[in-house]
Each structure stands twice: as C-alpha cells, then as structure tokens.
Design a protein around this motif. Structure first.
Motif, PDB file in Angstrom:
ATOM      1  N   PHE A  91     118.265  58.462  51.227  1.00 44.15           N
ATOM      2  CA  PHE A  91     119.234  58.507  50.128  1.00 44.15           C
ATOM      3  C   PHE A  91     120.195  57.322  50.206  1.00 44.15           C
ATOM      4  CE2 PHE A  91     123.574  59.810  48.959  1.00 44.15           C
ATOM      5  CZ  PHE A  91     123.420  60.289  47.660  1.00 44.15           C
ATOM      6  N   VAL A  92     120.742  57.077  51.386  1.00 45.19           N
ATOM      7  CA  VAL A  92     121.670  55.958  51.588  1.00 45.19           C
ATOM      8  C   VAL A  92     120.960  54.630  51.344  1.00 45.19           C
ATOM      9  CG1 VAL A  92     123.054  54.746  53.324  1.00 45.19           C
ATOM     10  CG2 VAL A  92     123.240  57.228  53.091  1.00 45.19           C
ATOM     11  N   ALA A  93     119.737  54.494  51.859  1.00 45.17           N
ATOM     12  CA  ALA A  93     118.980  53.250  51.670  1.00 45.17           C
ATOM     13  C   ALA A  93     118.784  52.958  50.187  1.00 45.17           C
ATOM     14  CB  ALA A  93     117.631  53.339  52.383  1.00 45.17           C
ATOM     15  N   ALA A  94     118.493  53.967  49.390  1.00 45.68           N
ATOM     16  CA  ALA A  94     118.319  53.771  47.943  1.00 45.68           C
ATOM     17  C   ALA A  94     119.628  53.327  47.305  1.00 45.68           C
ATOM     18  CB  ALA A  94     117.808  55.055  47.294  1.00 45.68           C
ATOM     19  N   HIS A  95     120.734  53.905  47.744  1.00 44.42           N
ATOM     20  CA  HIS A  95     122.033  53.529  47.172  1.00 44.42           C
ATOM     21  C   HIS A  95     122.440  52.116  47.566  1.00 44.42           C
ATOM     22  CE1 HIS A  95     122.301  57.650  45.834  1.00 44.42           C
ATOM     23  NE2 HIS A  95     123.270  57.245  45.055  1.00 44.42           N
ATOM     24  N   LYS A  96     121.922  51.641  48.685  1.00 45.71           N
ATOM     25  CA  LYS A  96     122.186  50.259  49.089  1.00 45.71           C
ATOM     26  C   LYS A  96     121.222  49.286  48.414  1.00 45.71           C
ATOM     27  CE  LYS A  96     124.151  51.118  53.680  1.00 45.71           C
ATOM     28  NZ  LYS A  96     123.958  50.927  55.139  1.00 45.71           N
ATOM     29  N   GLU A  97     120.059  49.778  48.001  1.00 49.78           N
ATOM     30  CA  GLU A  97     118.980  48.939  47.464  1.00 49.78           C
ATOM     31  C   GLU A  97     119.333  48.284  46.135  1.00 49.78           C
ATOM     32  OE1 GLU A  97     114.808  49.907  45.315  1.00 49.78           O
ATOM     33  OE2 GLU A  97     115.166  50.950  47.222  1.00 49.78           O
ATOM     34  N   SER A  98     119.756  49.096  45.143  1.00 44.86           N
ATOM     35  CA  SER A  98     120.003  48.534  43.813  1.00 44.86           C
ATOM     36  C   SER A  98     120.706  49.548  42.917  1.00 44.86           C
ATOM     37  CB  SER A  98     118.687  48.125  43.145  1.00 44.86           C
ATOM     38  OG  SER A  98     117.920  49.261  42.792  1.00 44.86           O
ATOM     39  N   ALA A  99     121.274  49.028  41.852  1.00 41.13           N
ATOM     40  CA  ALA A  99     121.921  49.896  40.865  1.00 41.13           C
ATOM     41  C   ALA A  99     120.887  50.779  40.165  1.00 41.13           C
ATOM     42  CB  ALA A  99     122.688  49.051  39.854  1.00 41.13           C
TER      43      ALA A  99
END
Length: 194
Positions: A128-136
């Motif tokens: 979940f955190v990785a996705a939020h760091k990945e892109s808007a």
C-alpha cells in the motif's frame, strides 16, 4: 513518476465506478488540496501520522515513553504543522513498531489510513505504501478500490455529502464541516467541466 493525477486516469476511474469525475476530484481537494505529494524536490507522498491510532494498534505500549507519538485520544496539538514534520513523526514511530506506524498514517491525495490496505486491494501495508510512493495515478487506483463498496459509491453517485462524509471521515465529520467542504469543492469542479 507522475505527481499529478492524469486527466485520463480521472476519466477512466470515474467511468469505471459510475461516479461523476467532479465528485472524485472534490474528495482529493478536501483531503489534500488536490495533490498527493509533498512539494518538489521531495518525492514523498503527503501523510498525516495519527498517534491515537498508533496507540490503539500498539495497545498503548509506547504511551508513557513516547507521549508525542502514542496517546489515547485524537489531539490536533500533536501534529507537527508541516509535511516534513509528519514524516519525522512517522519515522520515529516506525523505529518503535514499523508496521503499526505505517498503518497509523493517512496517505496520499485521498488520505487513506494505512490500516485500510486490504480494502484498497493490497496484501500488506508495505505494498500500500509503495503504491502511494509510486505515482499519483496509483494513489487514485487505491482510492477507487477503497470506495468501490456501496456505502461510498451510493453516496457519491447521489451526491449525498453527509452520507459520504460519515462513511469516509467517521461519525464526527460535522466538526470539520467535511460534508460542506465536499459540496463546495464538487460545485467548483462541476462548473469547470461544463
């Protein structure tokens, strides 16, 4: 990495969910002023660390030793007042209990709490955190998954701001006029799309 949700992503998610795009944009506007990342040059997503949630998730283990990070009830005065400060609070809490800390922060453009990772379609809070760091766009996709349940979708489709506010922000939404802010933001975005 795109730091701003693309017009194509807004349109696709709105069509997929059967929700007016202006409704989705209104939620992002109210939650994070419309953007899910800190100002450049930072590559970090916006967060807000919630010490009362951390206190619950750690059963109060750190309440006495770290009262600025772990406390039994929500307390606005504990916030740092800046995004960088919130990341410092999260990092300090992560040193105590990393998983509980990540689950105790709200993330990105839609400020979804980390403990909601499964409802957003992730196997664990790290993904979940990785996705939020990945892109808007990844933040928007997590939000779309999260609100794909009737209590959210029905309220958004009907522009039932009180119903959505209660489901998304909790029973005390009226204290911050969450429903009124949503209605105002929606009206602005709807007018722009005409």
């Amino acid at each position: 990495m795109n730091r701003i949700i693309s017009p194509q992503a807004w349109k696709l998610i709105a069509k997929t969910l059967g929700v007016d795009e202006a409704c989705l944009r209104a939620v992002a506007q109210v939650e994070s002023s419309g953007g899910g990342f800190m100002r450049s040059p930072s590559q970090l997503p916006k967060i807000l660390f919630e010490g009362h949630v951390f206190h619950r998730r750690t059963k109060g283990r750190f309440g006495a030793s770290h009262p600025g990070l772990s406390y039994p009830r929500w307390d606005r005065s504990k916030y740092s007042g800046s995004m960088a400060g919130e990341w410092k609070r999260l990092d300090a809490a992560s040193a105590l209990d990393r998983v509980a800390a990540l689950e105790s922060a709200s993330w990105g453009a839609f400020q979804i709490m980390g403990f909601n990772y499964a409802a957003c379609g992730f196997d664990d809070v790290d993904a979940f955190v990785a996705a939020h760091k990945e892109s808007a766009d990844a933040q928007l996709a997590a939000f779309a998954h999260f609100i794909s349940r009737p209590k959210f979708l029905d309220a958004l489709r009907g522009r039932n701001w009180k119903g959505f506010a209660a489901a998304y922000n909790g029973p005390e939404f009226a204290k911050n006029r969450y429903d009124t802010k949503l209605a105002t933001a929606y009206a602005r975005f709807a007018a722009q799309s005409q």
